[in-house]
Design an enzyme around this catalytic site. Structure first.
Site, PDB file in Angstrom:
ATOM      1  N   ASN A  63       0.874  -1.176   0.000  1.00  0.00           N
ATOM      2  CA  ASN A  63       0.000   0.000   0.000  1.00  0.00           C
ATOM      3  C   ASN A  63       0.909   1.224   0.000  1.00  0.00           C
ATOM      4  O   ASN A  63       1.514   1.545   1.018  1.00  0.00           O
ATOM      5  CB  ASN A  63      -0.887  -0.029   1.256  1.00  0.00           C
ATOM      6  N   LYS A  92       0.115   4.223  -0.189  1.00  0.00           N
ATOM      7  CA  LYS A  92      -0.517   5.390   0.443  1.00  0.00           C
ATOM      8  C   LYS A  92      -0.291   6.638  -0.438  1.00  0.00           C
ATOM      9  O   LYS A  92      -0.273   6.517  -1.650  1.00  0.00           O
ATOM     10  CB  LYS A  92      -0.003   5.568   1.874  1.00  0.00           C
ATOM     11  N   HIS A 130      -9.356   1.087   4.998  1.00  0.00           N
ATOM     12  CA  HIS A 130      -8.080   1.296   5.696  1.00  0.00           C
ATOM     13  C   HIS A 130      -8.317   2.211   6.902  1.00  0.00           C
ATOM     14  O   HIS A 130      -9.117   3.134   6.829  1.00  0.00           O
ATOM     15  CB  HIS A 130      -7.046   1.904   4.742  1.00  0.00           C
ATOM     16  N   GLU A 151      -6.719   4.602   8.047  1.00  0.00           N
ATOM     17  CA  GLU A 151      -6.510   6.027   7.768  1.00  0.00           C
ATOM     18  C   GLU A 151      -7.747   6.633   7.128  1.00  0.00           C
ATOM     19  O   GLU A 151      -8.090   7.791   7.372  1.00  0.00           O
ATOM     20  CB  GLU A 151      -5.261   6.203   6.886  1.00  0.00           C
ATOM     21  N   GLU A 192      -5.032  -4.968  10.461  1.00  0.00           N
ATOM     22  CA  GLU A 192      -4.004  -3.955  10.676  1.00  0.00           C
ATOM     23  C   GLU A 192      -4.282  -3.231  11.995  1.00  0.00           C
ATOM     24  O   GLU A 192      -5.078  -2.290  12.027  1.00  0.00           O
ATOM     25  CB  GLU A 192      -4.029  -2.927   9.539  1.00  0.00           C
ATOM     26  N   GLY A 242       2.852   2.229  10.831  1.00  0.00           N
ATOM     27  CA  GLY A 242       3.803   3.329  10.686  1.00  0.00           C
ATOM     28  C   GLY A 242       4.509   3.693  11.981  1.00  0.00           C
ATOM     29  O   GLY A 242       5.177   4.723  12.066  1.00  0.00           O
ATOM     30  N   SER A 286       3.803  -2.175  10.304  1.00  0.00           N
ATOM     31  CA  SER A 286       5.255  -2.251  10.519  1.00  0.00           C
ATOM     32  C   SER A 286       5.837  -3.609  10.154  1.00  0.00           C
ATOM     33  O   SER A 286       6.756  -4.111  10.806  1.00  0.00           O
ATOM     34  CB  SER A 286       5.615  -1.878  11.964  1.00  0.00           C
TER      35      SER A 286
HETATM   36  P1  13P Z   1       3.255   0.331   7.676  1.00  0.00           P
HETATM   37  O1  13P Z   1       3.774  -0.946   7.065  1.00  0.00           O
HETATM   38  O2  13P Z   1       3.969   1.548   7.218  1.00  0.00           O
HETATM   39  O3  13P Z   1       3.164   0.222   9.185  1.00  0.00           O
HETATM   40  O4  13P Z   1       1.746   0.502   7.148  1.00  0.00           O
HETATM   41  C1  13P Z   1       0.890  -0.567   7.190  1.00  0.00           C
HETATM   42  C2  13P Z   1      -0.340  -0.211   6.442  1.00  0.00           C
HETATM   43  O5  13P Z   1      -1.099   0.645   6.850  1.00  0.00           O
HETATM   44  C3  13P Z   1      -0.593  -0.899   5.166  1.00  0.00           C
HETATM   45  O6  13P Z   1      -1.875  -0.631   4.702  1.00  0.00           O
END
Ligand code: 13P
Length: 251
Positions: free
Chosen positions: A9, A11, A96, A98, A168, A174, A214
């Protein structure tokens, strides 16, 4: 046997030229990864058409990170599933954390988006996960079970063939703070049980459930060794082809 998937992803990262370069680097090493591990890149909307070109002929598949909750019309700024399909998208990420947190994505909207995606033959990677407060209050099983039920219980066993779940934990995204393999496995097993309760054991057994948060080459092996973890949804580490491929090589 359910499918193993490593999905990146991206983002809101990379310009279009940078994204094309990254896709080319992933394609260049994709053949090294095990044949039974699918690779997906979920790029920003602006990148989809060019990245579709860059991955042509490789095992890498294309995903969007979201889609509109309407088919077409006066919805300024939105992108429909038909548009995604027209540029070669096979998948879209939905729900997601976010998007749930910053853009008011609700389970109700996710039901509509999932219906629209499936109607166009676009696979859905549905994200679920608890935040830190919910985990500290011991509510993680309840929160994740409710997210699964609220969305997926509106669908059929046939629909589930085109749906992948991604667990997740928000506190692991992150932050560099990965869920332990045990923490992830117990939630994955719980998700599979919630799916079995509605769709039966076979559908639950056949559903791919990814871990995200992560995930990196150094911890992927231990996570992927868990019996209910079928791959990863990768954020930061998907922005470096070597790390992304390194994760897929953990199988
Ligand atoms: P990270 O791998 O940066 O923690 O993000 C995970 C994520 O949100 C994938 O959709």
């Amino acid at each position: 046997m359910r499918k193993k998937i490593v999905a990146g992803n991206w983002k809101m990262n990379t310009t279009v030229p940078e994204g094309i370069e990254l896709a080319k680097q992933v394609v260049a090493r994709a053949a090294e990864t095990p044949a039974n591990v699918g690779l997906i890149v979920a790029t920003p909307f602006t990148h989809l058409a060019s990245v579709a070109e860059a991955i042509k002929g490789s095992k890498v598949e294309l995903a969007a990170q979201n889609c509109a909750d309407h088919t077409s019309g006066a919805y300024t700024g939105e992108v429909s599933v038909a548009m995604l399909k027209s540029v070669g998208c096979k998948w879209t990420i939905l729900g997601h954390s976010e998007r749930r947190q910053y853009y008011g994505e609700t389970d109700e909207k996710l039901v509509v988006k999932t219906q629209l995606a499936l109607a166009e033959g676009i696979g859905v990677i549905l994200c679920v996960g608890e935040n830190l407060d919910e985990r500290e209050a011991g509510r993680h099983f309840d929160v994740v079970s409710a997210q699964i039920k609220n969305v997926l219980y509106n669908f059929t066993a046939e629909d589930m063939k085109k749906i992948v779940v991604a667990y997740e934990p928000v506190w692991a995204i992150g932050t560099g703070k990965t869920a332990t393999a045990e923490q992830a496995e117990e939630i994955h097993a719980c998700i599979r049980k919630v799916l079995a309760d509605k769709f039966g054991a076979q559908v639950a057994e056949d559903t791919t459930i990814l871990y995200g948060g992560s995930c990196k080459p150094s911890n992927a092996k231990e996570l992927f060794a868990q019996k209910d973890i079928d791959g990863g949804l990768i954020g930061g580490a998907a922005l470096k082809a070597d790390d992304f491929i390194g994760i897929a090589l953990s199988y």
